[in-house]
Design a protein around this motif. Sequence first.
Motif, PDB file in Angstrom:
ATOM      1  N   LEU A  72       0.877  -1.242   0.153  1.00 25.34           N
ATOM      2  CA  LEU A  72      -0.008   0.114  -0.046  1.00 25.34           C
ATOM      3  C   LEU A  72       0.872   1.216  -0.019  1.00 25.34           C
ATOM      4  O   LEU A  72       0.686   2.288  -0.811  1.00 25.34           O
ATOM      5  N   PRO A  73       1.758   1.401   1.033  1.00 22.03           N
ATOM      6  CA  PRO A  73       2.676   2.631   0.838  1.00 22.03           C
ATOM      7  C   PRO A  73       3.617   2.988  -0.484  1.00 22.03           C
ATOM      8  O   PRO A  73       3.592   3.758  -0.963  1.00 22.03           O
ATOM      9  N   ARG A  74       3.938   1.715  -1.040  1.00 19.40           N
ATOM     10  CA  ARG A  74       4.771   1.650  -1.960  1.00 19.40           C
ATOM     11  C   ARG A  74       4.023   2.099  -3.282  1.00 19.40           C
ATOM     12  O   ARG A  74       4.587   2.862  -4.337  1.00 19.40           O
ATOM     13  N   ASP A  75       2.654   1.693  -3.238  1.00 22.26           N
ATOM     14  CA  ASP A  75       1.896   2.059  -4.597  1.00 22.26           C
ATOM     15  C   ASP A  75       1.061   3.432  -4.285  1.00 22.26           C
ATOM     16  O   ASP A  75       0.527   3.759  -5.114  1.00 22.26           O
ATOM     17  N   ALA A  76       1.175   4.132  -3.157  1.00 24.66           N
ATOM     18  CA  ALA A  76       0.205   5.365  -2.961  1.00 24.66           C
ATOM     19  C   ALA A  76       0.904   6.485  -3.259  1.00 24.66           C
ATOM     20  O   ALA A  76       2.008   6.498  -3.616  1.00 24.66           O
ATOM     21  N   TYR A  77       0.316   7.440  -3.615  1.00 23.05           N
ATOM     22  CA  TYR A  77       0.717   8.750  -4.117  1.00 23.05           C
ATOM     23  C   TYR A  77       1.063   9.642  -2.854  1.00 23.05           C
ATOM     24  O   TYR A  77       2.000  10.294  -3.026  1.00 23.05           O
ATOM     25  N   PHE A  78       0.443   9.206  -1.429  1.00 25.42           N
ATOM     26  CA  PHE A  78       1.230  10.009  -0.333  1.00 25.42           C
ATOM     27  C   PHE A  78       1.059   8.972   0.784  1.00 25.42           C
ATOM     28  O   PHE A  78      -0.007   8.291   1.000  1.00 25.42           O
TER      29      PHE A  78
END
Length: 173
Positions: A18-24
């Motif tokens: 999730l954080p790797r693919d997140a915009y922020f």
Amino acid sequence: MQIVECDFPSGSALGPDLPRDAYFHDSYRAALTRPELGIVDLFFALFGHTPLWMKLLLIVRNAIAKLFGLETPAVSEIMRPAIKSEYRVGDKIGPWPIYFIAEDELVAGRNNKHLDFRLSVLRAREGDGASVVVTTVCTVHNVFGKVYLFFVAPFHRAGVRALISNAVAGKRL
């Protein structure tokens, strides 16, 4: 006691993708002086004492977001969040639905047309001590989500730091 920006917690239920693919995304850590508190108590120690100025900003933001057809919490959920004796996945805690709850982590958030966000409150156990790590992850769906975060992210960062600082100063953590 210090509030520090930190790496995404590896043991979070949000998972590594999730954080790797997140915009922020961001994470902030503070040592706990009351590690015996339950995860719901930790959540409300942080988000149950929101200053009036912050509540008013949220209400204005939500009024604008509603004009664009976005789902927003009721004013009452911001001004006087209900505290229940027990919470489960799908229940609302404050203004947000719960997506995950366990002994050491609570994940809440909201899905909307412009972006999805998740807020994690995680108790990170470290030997004899513990810290609380507050993580926010946003995945955008369109240009409006990117524009929204451009304007909101600086307020978000300052707001999360203020909430954690207030909880530490108030000896709620």
